[in-house]
Design an enzyme around this catalytic site. Structure first.
Site, PDB file in Angstrom:
ATOM      1  N   ASN A  54      42.829  27.674  57.298  1.00  0.00           N
ATOM      2  CA  ASN A  54      42.902  26.509  56.417  1.00  0.00           C
ATOM      3  C   ASN A  54      43.951  26.638  55.315  1.00  0.00           C
ATOM      4  O   ASN A  54      44.293  25.646  54.661  1.00  0.00           O
ATOM      5  CB  ASN A  54      41.536  26.224  55.776  1.00  0.00           C
ATOM      6  CG  ASN A  54      40.535  25.625  56.738  1.00  0.00           C
ATOM      7  OD1 ASN A  54      39.321  25.732  56.535  1.00  0.00           O
ATOM      8  ND2 ASN A  54      41.014  24.994  57.801  1.00  0.00           N
TER       9      ASN A  54
ATOM     10  N   ASP B  43      32.559  19.866  60.068  1.00  0.00           N
ATOM     11  CA  ASP B  43      33.850  19.236  60.335  1.00  0.00           C
ATOM     12  C   ASP B  43      33.768  17.728  60.123  1.00  0.00           C
ATOM     13  O   ASP B  43      32.721  17.108  60.350  1.00  0.00           O
ATOM     14  CB  ASP B  43      34.264  19.540  61.774  1.00  0.00           C
ATOM     15  CG  ASP B  43      35.729  19.235  62.032  1.00  0.00           C
ATOM     16  OD1 ASP B  43      36.514  19.188  61.059  1.00  0.00           O
ATOM     17  OD2 ASP B  43      36.095  19.053  63.204  1.00  0.00           O
TER      18      ASP B  43
END
Length: 248
Positions: A74, A26
C-alpha cells in the site's frame, strides 16, 4: 519466539462457529468514489465499521479476529492517501483505546514496524500493553503487513538462531518456522473473508491460511454490517473441512 505466552494449539475445529476469522477489508475507496467523495472519506467510514464487527464477535462464538489494515504494497499509493491513512490509524488508536479495554478486547499488531513513524509505533505499543490482560476478543491488526515479508523476516530470525548455534538445522520444520512468525501466539484462521467482490488473497496470512475456508462477498467494507458477518459465519458450519484427508 513466543516467550512466556504459548501459541494456541492447532486443532481440527468441530462443526460450529470458527474460532479465528480474518478479514481483508476492501472497498473503502470505491465506496467513497461512488458518493463523489475522496478515498480517505471511505477509509474513515471503514474504520468506523471495525467497531461493529469486533463487537459482534462474542455472540458469534469468535474469539480471534484479524483485520488487514495496511499492506506492504500500500506504500505505492499516493502520498496524500498514505499520509491520510497513517493519520487515521493514530486517531483510531487514540479514540478507541478506552472502549477496547472496557469491552475486554485484547489488541495485537502484526507487520513490520520499522517503516512506521515513531508516534504511531508508540501508540500501537501502548494499546497492546493497555489491553494485554483482556481475553474476551483477541483483535489483531495487520499494519504494514505482507505475508511474504513476514515469512522472510521470520526466516532471517530463524537463520540467526542457527548461525548462533542455538538451533540445529535438522530441527527446523514447519512448526519451528511458525514460531518465528508475527502470529506465533495465534491459532491459524479458520475463515478468511474478503469484501468488495475481489477474489484474491493479496499477500495476507499466506502461511497461516493454508487450510482456511474463504468467502468473497461483493459488499464493500463500509457497508459490511454485523448481519452480513453473521450470515457468512453461519455458512461456515456447513463446510466439510478435511485437511487433505478423506472421510469414510
Amino acid at each position: 519466539m513466543a516467550g512466556k505466552e504459548q501459541r494456541v494449539a492447532a486443532k481440527e475445529p468441530e462443526q460450529g462457529a470458527p474460532t479465528h476469522v480474518a478479514i481483508i477489508m476492501d472497498g473503502n475507496g470505491r465506496w467513497a468514489q461512488k458518493r463523489g467523495r475522496p478515498r480517505l472519506f471511505g477509509h474513515r467510514a471503514g474504520a468506523r465499521r471495525v467497531r461493529e464487527i469486533v463487537t459482534a464477535c462474542p455472540d458469534l462464538g469468535i474469539r480471534y479476529l484479524t483485520i488487514f489494515a495496511f499492506s506492504t504494497e500500500n506504500w505505492r499509493r499516493t502520498q496524500v492517501e498514505v499520509a491520510g491513512l497513517m493519520s487515521l490509524f493514530r486517531r483510531y488508536i487514540q479514540k478507541e483505546a478506552l472502549a477496547l479495554r472496557a469491552e475486554r478486547v485484547r489488541v495485537r499488531f502484526i507487520g513490520d514496524r520499522d517503516r512506521l513513524d515513531a508516534k504511531l509505533v508508540a501508540l500501537m505499543q501502548s494499546l497492546e500493553t493497555m489491553t494485554e490482560a483482556n481475553d474476551r476478543v483477541h483483535l489483531t491488526i495487520a499494519l504494514n503487513y505482507g505475508g511474504r515479508d513476514e515469512v522472510a523476516r521470520a526466516t532471517r530470525r530463524l537463520a540467526r538462531e542457527v548461525a548462533a548455534g542455538r538451533l540445529s538445522p535438522e530441527d527446523v520444520d514447519a512448526e519451528t518456522l511458525a514460531s518465528f512468525l508475527d502470529t506465533c501466539l495465534l491459532p491459524d484462521p479458520d475463515l478468511v473473508i474478503r469484501t468488495s467482490g475481489e477474489a484474491r488473497i493479496s499477500n495476507f496470512l499466506l502461511w497461516q491460511s493454508a487450510y482456511a475456508e474463504y468467502e468473497f462477498t461483493p459488499v464493500l467494507w463500509p457497508d459490511f454490517t454485523a448481519d452480513h458477518f453473521a450470515r457468512i459465519v453461519g455458512t461456515y458450519s456447513t463446510r466439510d473441512r478435511r485437511y487433505g484427508a478423506v472421510k469414510i
